[in-house]
Scaffold this active site. Sequence first.
Site, PDB file in Angstrom:
ATOM      1  N   GLN A 246       0.690  -1.133   0.001  1.00 27.23           N
ATOM      2  CA  GLN A 246      -0.028   0.028   0.042  1.00 27.23           C
ATOM      3  C   GLN A 246       0.913   1.326   0.129  1.00 27.23           C
ATOM      4  O   GLN A 246       0.316   2.366  -0.147  1.00 27.23           O
ATOM      5  CB  GLN A 246      -0.895   0.181   1.249  1.00 27.23           C
ATOM      6  CG  GLN A 246      -1.904  -1.067   1.264  1.00 27.23           C
ATOM      7  CD  GLN A 246      -2.365  -1.357   2.658  1.00 27.23           C
ATOM      8  OE1 GLN A 246      -3.365  -0.528   2.983  1.00 27.23           O
ATOM      9  NE2 GLN A 246      -1.837  -1.996   3.487  1.00 27.23           N
TER      10      GLN A 246
ATOM     11  N   SER B  75      -2.578  -1.500   9.370  1.00 28.79           N
ATOM     12  CA  SER B  75      -3.896  -1.204  10.410  1.00 28.79           C
ATOM     13  C   SER B  75      -4.956  -1.661   9.999  1.00 28.79           C
ATOM     14  O   SER B  75      -6.005  -1.856  10.742  1.00 28.79           O
ATOM     15  CB  SER B  75      -3.972   0.517  10.838  1.00 28.79           C
ATOM     16  OG  SER B  75      -4.408   1.115   9.472  1.00 28.79           O
TER      17      SER B  75
ATOM     18  N   LEU C  48       3.010  -4.169  14.721  1.00 25.19           N
ATOM     19  CA  LEU C  48       3.720  -3.642  16.111  1.00 25.19           C
ATOM     20  C   LEU C  48       2.593  -3.652  17.031  1.00 25.19           C
ATOM     21  O   LEU C  48       2.924  -3.912  18.450  1.00 25.19           O
ATOM     22  CB  LEU C  48       4.122  -2.291  15.957  1.00 25.19           C
ATOM     23  CG  LEU C  48       4.631  -1.460  17.056  1.00 25.19           C
ATOM     24  CD1 LEU C  48       6.032  -1.879  17.396  1.00 25.19           C
ATOM     25  CD2 LEU C  48       4.792  -0.020  16.808  1.00 25.19           C
ATOM     26  N   GLU C  49       1.349  -3.650  16.881  1.00 20.88           N
ATOM     27  CA  GLU C  49       0.205  -3.634  17.737  1.00 20.88           C
ATOM     28  C   GLU C  49      -1.140  -4.332  17.125  1.00 20.88           C
ATOM     29  O   GLU C  49      -1.041  -4.432  15.996  1.00 20.88           O
ATOM     30  CB  GLU C  49      -0.008  -2.295  18.237  1.00 20.88           C
ATOM     31  CG  GLU C  49      -0.564  -1.464  17.063  1.00 20.88           C
ATOM     32  CD  GLU C  49      -0.302   0.096  17.384  1.00 20.88           C
ATOM     33  OE1 GLU C  49      -0.128   0.544  18.542  1.00 20.88           O
ATOM     34  OE2 GLU C  49      -0.408   0.990  16.493  1.00 20.88           O
TER      35      GLU C  49
ATOM     36  N   HIS D  80      -1.398   1.043  -4.560  1.00 23.99           N
ATOM     37  CA  HIS D  80      -1.805   2.670  -4.240  1.00 23.99           C
ATOM     38  C   HIS D  80      -0.712   3.696  -4.859  1.00 23.99           C
ATOM     39  O   HIS D  80      -0.988   4.763  -4.611  1.00 23.99           O
ATOM     40  CB  HIS D  80      -1.839   3.144  -2.922  1.00 23.99           C
ATOM     41  CG  HIS D  80      -2.776   2.321  -2.039  1.00 23.99           C
ATOM     42  ND1 HIS D  80      -2.894   2.026  -0.688  1.00 23.99           N
ATOM     43  CD2 HIS D  80      -4.079   1.669  -2.555  1.00 23.99           C
ATOM     44  CE1 HIS D  80      -4.300   1.418  -0.414  1.00 23.99           C
ATOM     45  NE2 HIS D  80      -4.992   1.017  -1.370  1.00 23.99           N
TER      46      HIS D  80
ATOM     47  N   ASP E 242       5.998   4.552  -1.233  1.00 20.05           N
ATOM     48  CA  ASP E 242       7.746   4.834  -0.970  1.00 20.05           C
ATOM     49  C   ASP E 242       8.409   3.758  -1.909  1.00 20.05           C
ATOM     50  O   ASP E 242       7.733   2.728  -2.418  1.00 20.05           O
ATOM     51  CB  ASP E 242       8.309   4.784   0.190  1.00 20.05           C
ATOM     52  CG  ASP E 242       8.086   3.643   0.997  1.00 20.05           C
ATOM     53  OD1 ASP E 242       7.724   3.405   2.026  1.00 20.05           O
ATOM     54  OD2 ASP E 242       8.599   2.333   0.428  1.00 20.05           O
TER      55      ASP E 242
HETATM   56  C1  LIG Z   1     -10.762   5.221   5.354  1.00 17.04           C
HETATM   57  C2  LIG Z   1     -11.563   3.931   4.959  1.00 17.04           C
HETATM   58  C3  LIG Z   1     -12.505   3.642   5.869  1.00 17.04           C
HETATM   59  N1  LIG Z   1     -11.804   4.232   3.297  1.00 17.04           N
HETATM   60  C4  LIG Z   1     -11.679   3.468   2.507  1.00 17.04           C
HETATM   61  O1  LIG Z   1     -11.292   2.303   2.803  1.00 17.04           O
HETATM   62  C5  LIG Z   1     -12.015   3.813   1.031  1.00 17.04           C
HETATM   63  C6  LIG Z   1     -13.613   3.678   0.965  1.00 17.04           C
HETATM   64  C7  LIG Z   1     -13.995   2.269   1.134  1.00 17.04           C
HETATM   65  C8  LIG Z   1     -13.954   1.586  -0.005  1.00 17.04           C
HETATM   66  N2  LIG Z   1     -14.455   0.324   0.296  1.00 17.04           N
HETATM   67  C9  LIG Z   1     -14.874   0.241   1.640  1.00 17.04           C
HETATM   68  C10 LIG Z   1     -15.458  -0.446   2.555  1.00 17.04           C
HETATM   69  C11 LIG Z   1     -15.693  -0.091   3.845  1.00 17.04           C
HETATM   70  C12 LIG Z   1     -15.387   1.333   4.255  1.00 17.04           C
HETATM   71  C13 LIG Z   1     -14.838   2.149   3.438  1.00 17.04           C
HETATM   72  C14 LIG Z   1     -14.595   1.764   2.158  1.00 17.04           C
HETATM   73  N3  LIG Z   1     -11.115   3.078   0.216  1.00 17.04           N
HETATM   74  C15 LIG Z   1     -10.975   3.933  -0.986  1.00 17.04           C
HETATM   75  O2  LIG Z   1     -11.435   4.962  -1.392  1.00 17.04           O
HETATM   76  C16 LIG Z   1     -10.068   3.056  -1.963  1.00 17.04           C
HETATM   77  C17 LIG Z   1      -8.710   3.441  -2.167  1.00 17.04           C
HETATM   78  C18 LIG Z   1      -7.968   3.539  -1.112  1.00 17.04           C
HETATM   79  C19 LIG Z   1      -6.415   4.178  -1.304  1.00 17.04           C
HETATM   80  C20 LIG Z   1      -6.191   5.593  -0.796  1.00 17.04           C
HETATM   81  N4  LIG Z   1      -4.878   5.925  -0.816  1.00 17.04           N
HETATM   82  C21 LIG Z   1      -3.987   5.489   0.052  1.00 17.04           C
HETATM   83  N5  LIG Z   1      -2.657   5.841  -0.211  1.00 17.04           N
HETATM   84  C22 LIG Z   1      -2.138   6.490  -1.419  1.00 17.04           C
HETATM   85  C23 LIG Z   1      -2.096   7.928  -1.237  1.00 17.04           C
HETATM   86  C24 LIG Z   1      -1.048   8.319  -0.204  1.00 17.04           C
HETATM   87  O3  LIG Z   1      -0.313   7.500   0.198  1.00 17.04           O
HETATM   88  O4  LIG Z   1      -1.061   9.611   0.074  1.00 17.04           O
HETATM   89  S1  LIG Z   1      -4.467   4.845   1.513  1.00 17.04           S
HETATM   90  C25 LIG Z   1      -3.001   5.001   2.529  1.00 17.04           C
HETATM   91  O5  LIG Z   1      -3.541   4.950   3.895  1.00 17.04           O
HETATM   92  C26 LIG Z   1      -3.472   3.423   4.409  1.00 17.04           C
HETATM   93  C27 LIG Z   1      -2.617   3.554   5.654  1.00 17.04           C
HETATM   94  O6  LIG Z   1      -2.657   2.316   6.299  1.00 17.04           O
HETATM   95  P1  LIG Z   1      -1.561   1.766   6.882  1.00 17.04           P
HETATM   96  O7  LIG Z   1      -0.382   1.661   5.729  1.00 17.04           O
HETATM   97  O8  LIG Z   1      -2.025   0.619   7.389  1.00 17.04           O
HETATM   98  O9  LIG Z   1      -0.878   2.760   7.784  1.00 17.04           O
HETATM   99  P2  LIG Z   1      -1.631   3.176   9.237  1.00 17.04           P
HETATM  100  O10 LIG Z   1      -0.791   4.255   9.652  1.00 17.04           O
HETATM  101  O11 LIG Z   1      -3.084   3.069   9.258  1.00 17.04           O
HETATM  102  O12 LIG Z   1      -0.947   1.851  10.201  1.00 17.04           O
HETATM  103  C28 LIG Z   1       0.432   1.567  10.257  1.00 17.04           C
HETATM  104  C29 LIG Z   1       0.137   0.354  10.947  1.00 17.04           C
HETATM  105  O13 LIG Z   1       1.730  -0.186  11.165  1.00 17.04           O
HETATM  106  C30 LIG Z   1       1.650  -0.604  12.557  1.00 17.04           C
HETATM  107  N6  LIG Z   1       3.243  -0.188  12.748  1.00 17.04           N
HETATM  108  C31 LIG Z   1       4.220   0.983  13.320  1.00 17.04           C
HETATM  109  N7  LIG Z   1       5.119   0.975  13.324  1.00 17.04           N
HETATM  110  C32 LIG Z   1       5.561  -0.197  12.939  1.00 17.04           C
HETATM  111  C33 LIG Z   1       6.622  -1.175  12.859  1.00 17.04           C
HETATM  112  N8  LIG Z   1       7.843  -0.438  13.217  1.00 17.04           N
HETATM  113  N9  LIG Z   1       6.725  -2.408  12.591  1.00 17.04           N
HETATM  114  C34 LIG Z   1       5.463  -3.014  12.442  1.00 17.04           C
HETATM  115  N10 LIG Z   1       4.200  -2.268  12.427  1.00 17.04           N
HETATM  116  C35 LIG Z   1       4.339  -1.088  12.644  1.00 17.04           C
HETATM  117  C36 LIG Z   1       0.855   0.209  13.471  1.00 17.04           C
HETATM  118  O14 LIG Z   1       0.832  -0.331  14.521  1.00 17.04           O
HETATM  119  C37 LIG Z   1      -0.247   0.169  12.452  1.00 17.04           C
HETATM  120  O15 LIG Z   1      -1.086  -0.886  12.704  1.00 17.04           O
HETATM  121  C38 LIG Z   1      -2.592   2.805   3.391  1.00 17.04           C
HETATM  122  O16 LIG Z   1      -3.626   1.838   2.451  1.00 17.04           O
HETATM  123  C39 LIG Z   1      -1.886   3.880   2.492  1.00 17.04           C
HETATM  124  O17 LIG Z   1      -1.685   3.624   1.219  1.00 17.04           O
HETATM  125  N11 LIG Z   1     -10.670   2.798  -3.031  1.00 17.04           N
HETATM  126  C40 LIG Z   1     -11.912   2.297  -3.327  1.00 17.04           C
HETATM  127  O18 LIG Z   1     -12.496   1.716  -2.457  1.00 17.04           O
HETATM  128  O19 LIG Z   1     -12.304   2.255  -4.774  1.00 17.04           O
HETATM  129  C41 LIG Z   1     -13.554   1.487  -5.172  1.00 17.04           C
HETATM  130  C42 LIG Z   1     -13.038   0.145  -4.939  1.00 17.04           C
HETATM  131  C43 LIG Z   1     -14.334  -0.641  -5.002  1.00 17.04           C
HETATM  132  C44 LIG Z   1     -14.117  -2.008  -4.998  1.00 17.04           C
HETATM  133  C45 LIG Z   1     -12.931  -2.516  -5.190  1.00 17.04           C
HETATM  134  C46 LIG Z   1     -11.861  -1.918  -5.455  1.00 17.04           C
HETATM  135  C47 LIG Z   1     -12.038  -0.416  -5.391  1.00 17.04           C
END
Ligand SMILES: CC(C)NC(=O)[C@H](Cc1c[nH]c2ccccc12)NC(=O)[C@H](CCCC/N=C(/NCCC(=O)O)S[C@H]1O[C@H](COP(=O)(O)OP(=O)(O)OC[C@H]2O[C@@H](n3cnc4c(N)ncnc43)[C@H](O)[C@@H]2O)[C@@H](O)[C@H]1O)NC(=O)OCc1ccccc1
Length: 232
Positions: free
Chosen positions: A95, A181, A206-207, A113, A98
Amino acid sequence: MPDIRKLVILTGAGISAESGIDTFRAEGGLWEQHRVEDVATPEGFARDPDLVLRFYDMRRAALAGVQPNAAHRALAQLEREWAKRDGCDLLLVTQNVDDLHERGGANDVLHMHGQLNSALCNACEARSPWTGSMADRPPCPVCGAYALRPDVVWFGEMPYDMDTIYASIRSADLFVSIGTSGAVYPAAGFVRDAAECGAATLELNLEQSEGSAWFDESRLGPAGELVPAWVE
Ligand SMILES: CC(C)NC(=O)[C@H](Cc1c[nH]c2ccccc12)NC(=O)[C@H](CCCC/N=C(/NCCC(=O)O)S[C@H]1O[C@H](COP(=O)(O)OP(=O)(O)OC[C@H]2O[C@@H](n3cnc4c(N)ncnc43)[C@H](O)[C@@H]2O)[C@@H](O)[C@H]1O)NC(=O)OCc1ccccc1
């Protein structure tokens, strides 16, 4: 992993956290500094393109100051080993926008993404490698139009290569999720899809994540330690 032949690995921002790249939802993370609606939606880009182009210019420039970590390198090593095994397939889908998987040595990474180091032309739809700024509105290297945007998938847009991803998930023996997450779909639904198709599922995070309940096993800790240990 003797009996595993078809492996799908999904990574998120957590795998790049130890390299110094902000995650999204952590305290002080990207989504605390910027409103998602303003910087990561087509509507936000239409409303204020300069704000969006500067946001991605800032993240693109930050890439030069970070290095891949042990987790990126371990997955690249796994990719090399897996390539030697007959009849075995590995899909590494991220996802992350980078380039740390590639700089860690991985060759075949599916960026569902998009990527910071790529420009997409809204006029001719060409994709061009891009490492510089976009805020000063350079022309498309292919058609010359002034219609470039970051080649990333915004909320409400369809992620890339979904057919390839679903085909691999359907035939997977093992689905592994690293550093995510489980908050953003369709990626957050992959573990359920994989489990329903009979794959074993493992989370390295991580969690606890929003999808932890769906995994056969969750190992909690930093990716820089968990991933090399899992690959060994
Ligand atoms: C907020 C959410 C509810 N909304 C969505 O999901 C939406 C809407 C939606 C669609 N279907 C649904 C169903 C239900 C509800 C909502 C939806 N989805 C969309 O709009 C998607 C498009 C979503 C993409 C948006 N673009 C990104 N990125 C690019 C840009 C940019 O980067 O600027 S999303 C972006 O945020 C997301 C972030 O999540 P994570 O990477 O998990 O990061 P986060 O900070 O949240 O968590 C980090 C985790 O790491 C852990 N961690 C931290 N440090 C460490 C460590 N050291 N070691 C290990 N783990 C670690 C932490 O504990 C934590 O758990 C990634 O996906 C990332 O790419 N498109 C779409 O659905 O199109 C139609 C479709 C329909 C059918 C089939 C296909 C398509």
